[in-house]
Design an enzyme around this catalytic site. Structure first.
Site, PDB file in Angstrom:
ATOM      1  N   HIS A 294      32.925  29.158  43.056  1.00  0.00           N
ATOM      2  CA  HIS A 294      32.934  29.938  42.109  1.00  0.00           C
ATOM      3  C   HIS A 294      34.335  29.630  41.114  1.00  0.00           C
ATOM      4  CE1 HIS A 294      30.242  33.232  44.238  1.00  0.00           C
ATOM      5  NE2 HIS A 294      29.538  32.422  43.336  1.00  0.00           N
ATOM      6  N   TYR A 473      38.222  31.277  44.628  1.00  0.00           N
ATOM      7  CA  TYR A 473      38.537  31.241  46.027  1.00  0.00           C
ATOM      8  C   TYR A 473      37.308  31.539  46.695  1.00  0.00           C
ATOM      9  CZ  TYR A 473      42.747  32.105  43.269  1.00  0.00           C
ATOM     10  OH  TYR A 473      43.354  31.895  42.230  1.00  0.00           O
ATOM     11  N   HIS A 474      36.073  31.257  46.368  1.00  0.00           N
ATOM     12  CA  HIS A 474      34.816  31.550  47.260  1.00  0.00           C
ATOM     13  C   HIS A 474      34.016  30.060  47.684  1.00  0.00           C
ATOM     14  CE1 HIS A 474      34.511  35.171  44.579  1.00  0.00           C
ATOM     15  NE2 HIS A 474      35.503  35.512  45.369  1.00  0.00           N
ATOM     16  N   PRO A 475      34.754  29.214  48.293  1.00  0.00           N
ATOM     17  CA  PRO A 475      34.053  27.919  48.734  1.00  0.00           C
ATOM     18  C   PRO A 475      33.188  28.501  50.000  1.00  0.00           C
ATOM     19  CG  PRO A 475      36.431  28.011  49.698  1.00  0.00           C
ATOM     20  CD  PRO A 475      36.239  29.211  48.870  1.00  0.00           C
TER      21      PRO A 475
END
Length: 538
Positions: A294, A473-475
């Site tokens: 994201h 910070y949503h890999p």
């Protein structure tokens, strides 16, 4: 060589849960290998201490991406937890599960057991929601979910009113019947302290005699006998150690470290591994591919009313909130940086929201080196309305650069690589301005600071969000789950295709990203993955 039934690599959002669930019966011995150290740190336990851990190499891997054309050639800072609890020990704690349709799509893609109906009971079992139990919420679980509606800054109410004036409904629970609308975020905290996966799961498990946790233990290689995973090699205090797994090796190292470890161990794209002189155990080009994340941006405003800036910036304000936190575990330091937010559709014809909102009752336009400047905000009353995309179509990759496990992998994010991602973000930033133009906010806004009123044309808006955007910070998805070995890394039971006794259980297995913050779904994945491991034991 010591032998354990299960070796879990990584103590993060999923790994902590896996260790707790596998050890609960007492039947199996579990070893957890964590590359970082203890989570017993003040700024880790304090929710707004997030700002202090944002660049701290003692608890943070501090990854950087390759220069990204989609971000105007910028590199992006990717913090990842290098600590017990992993990224759940350094994140912003917003508790969002994702949309019903996200999980139903996972199941429809050939992954039985992962539909919304399947995962909802898991979420409810995990949670101890302060709002009480209902059709969607759970109580009595290990993760405390705090209701912050009576604790947020008064300016938050104006944001909610403005969003409602812009056409969005008020939503009291984004994890309830529907996700659409705006409201105050629930966070995973209890007693003013972060409720990380380590606090909720790993710390209780560490009291059991069948659990051993090794910190500062960097897993360097999965050991194979033929195609069967039989152990893990790791480095600790300058020494190379090896341990054996009697049943399974479980990689819960996260979306960066999980594909890195598989590749270092010979499971990955054959041309890459051969070029780096890594012996190929099983060739799979999907290991490290399909990276999804994201991407977000903030619009920042100078206000006519006091914000948290006036409390968190002066020395006397810092002293006041510090004493409030230390003595009472309350006040701004006990909350997330994201007080409120919501979800909306950039096109009314869409069936569900595709963008997420964030409201922050402070601003950080003026940077400070060495920390995210949450604790040292701007010297004027400012606030921010941020947003991020929920289901971007852009894809990147994470690939090792060398056979040295201490060399960081190459992270190619490919942000805004598709026309659809650019178009929806353009519509989204216009909607943020629409919210700011509503009476509830417009009457207290002195000026738009970033990007500023001179940025008005579509071309300028696109150029601005390319220049200022970054990861939220949503890999996920670098070891994606799927039934077809030619298109995925793990099967629906999270077993790595092509090898035996090896699973990946963390956010890297998501077939596609979820609509919202990924920590809750990562914890759910740890719980459900552990259930599958236990079911498969003979």
């Amino acid at each position: 060589m010591h032998t354990y039934d299960f070796i879990v690599v990584g103590s993060g959002s999923a790994g902590s849960v896996v260790a707790e669930r596998l050890s609960a019966s007492g039947r199996f011995s579990v070893l957890v290998l964590e590359a970082g150290g203890s989570d017993m740190r003040f700024f880790v336990q304090m929710p707004l201490g997030y700002g202090k851990t944002f660049f701290d190499p003692a608890v943070n891997w501090n990854y950087r991406t390759e220069p990204d054309a989609g971000l105007a050639g910028n590199t992006d800072h990717w913090p990842r937890g290098k600590i017990l609890g992993g990224s759940s020990s350094i994140n912003a704690m917003v508790w969002i599960r994702g949309q019903r349709e996200d999980f139903d799509a996972w199941a429809a893609a050939g992954n039985p057991g992962w539909s919304y109906a399947d995962v909802l009971p898991v979420f409810k079992a995990i949670e101890d929601n302060e709002c009480g139990a209902d059709e969607w919420r759970g109580v009595g679980g290990p993760v405390s979910i705090a209701d912050c509606r009576d604790k947020v800054h008064p300016l938050t109410k104006r944001y909610l009113e403005a969003a409602e004036q812009a056409g969005l409904p008020i939503n009291p629970d984004f994890n309830g019947a529907t996700q659409e609308g705006v409201g105050v975020y629930q966070i995973n905290a209890r007693g003013g302290r972060r409720m990380s996966a380590a606090r909720a799961f790993l710390r209780p498990a560490m009291k059991r005699p069948n659990v051993r946790v090794e910190t500062n233990a960097l897993a360097t290689k999965i050991l194979f006998e033929g195609s069967r995973a039989v152990g893990v090699e790791y480095e600790q205090r300058g020494r190379i150690e090896a341990v054996r797994a009697g049943r399974e090796v479980i990689v819960s190292a996260g979306s960066i470290n999980a594909p890195q470890l598989l590749q270092l161990s010979g499971v990955g794209p054959a041309p890459l591994l051969k070029n780096l002189d890594i012996p190929v155990v099983h060739a799979n080009p999907n290991v490290g591919a399909n990276l999804q994340d994201h991407v977000g941006i903030n619009y920042t405003f100078k206000g006519r009313l006091p914000t948290l800036n006036q409390i968190l910036r002066p020395w006397w304000g810092k002293l006041t909130v510090g004493m409030q936190y230390i003595l009472l575990r309350s006040g701004p330091l006990s909350l997330s940086m994201n007080a409120a937010g919501g979800f909306f559709r950039t096109d009314p014809a869409m069936t569900r929201p595709n963008m997420q909102l964030y409201f922050q009752a402070f601003s950080t336009v003026i940077p400070k080196n060495g920390e995210r400047p949450i604790l040292t905000p701007d010297p004027w009353p400012g606030f921010s309305v941020g947003l991020s995309n929920c289901r971007p179509s852009s894809r990147g990759e994470i690939m090792v650069r060398s056979a040295n496990p201490r060399d960081y992998p190459s992270i190619v994010a490919n942000a805004y690589a598709t026309e659809s991602d650019v178009a929806e973000m353009l519509a989204a930033v216009k909607f943020v301005r629409r919210i700011a133009a509503q009476p509830a906010l417009a009457e207290i806004i002195e000026e738009e600071v970033l990007p500023g009123p001179s940025i008005a044309s579509d071309e300028d808006l696109i150029q601005d969000f390319r220049r200022r955007s970054g990861t939220v910070y949503h890999p996920v998805s670098t070891c994606r789950m799927g039934p077809d070995p030619s298109q995925s890394v793990v099967d629906p039971r999270l077993r790595v295709h092509g090898v035996d006794s090896l699973r990946v259980i963390d956010a890297s297995i998501f077939p596609d990203n979820i609509s919202g913050n990924t920590n809750a779904a990562s914890i759910m994945t740890g719980w459900k993955g552990a259930e599958m491991v236990l079911e498969d034991q003979k």
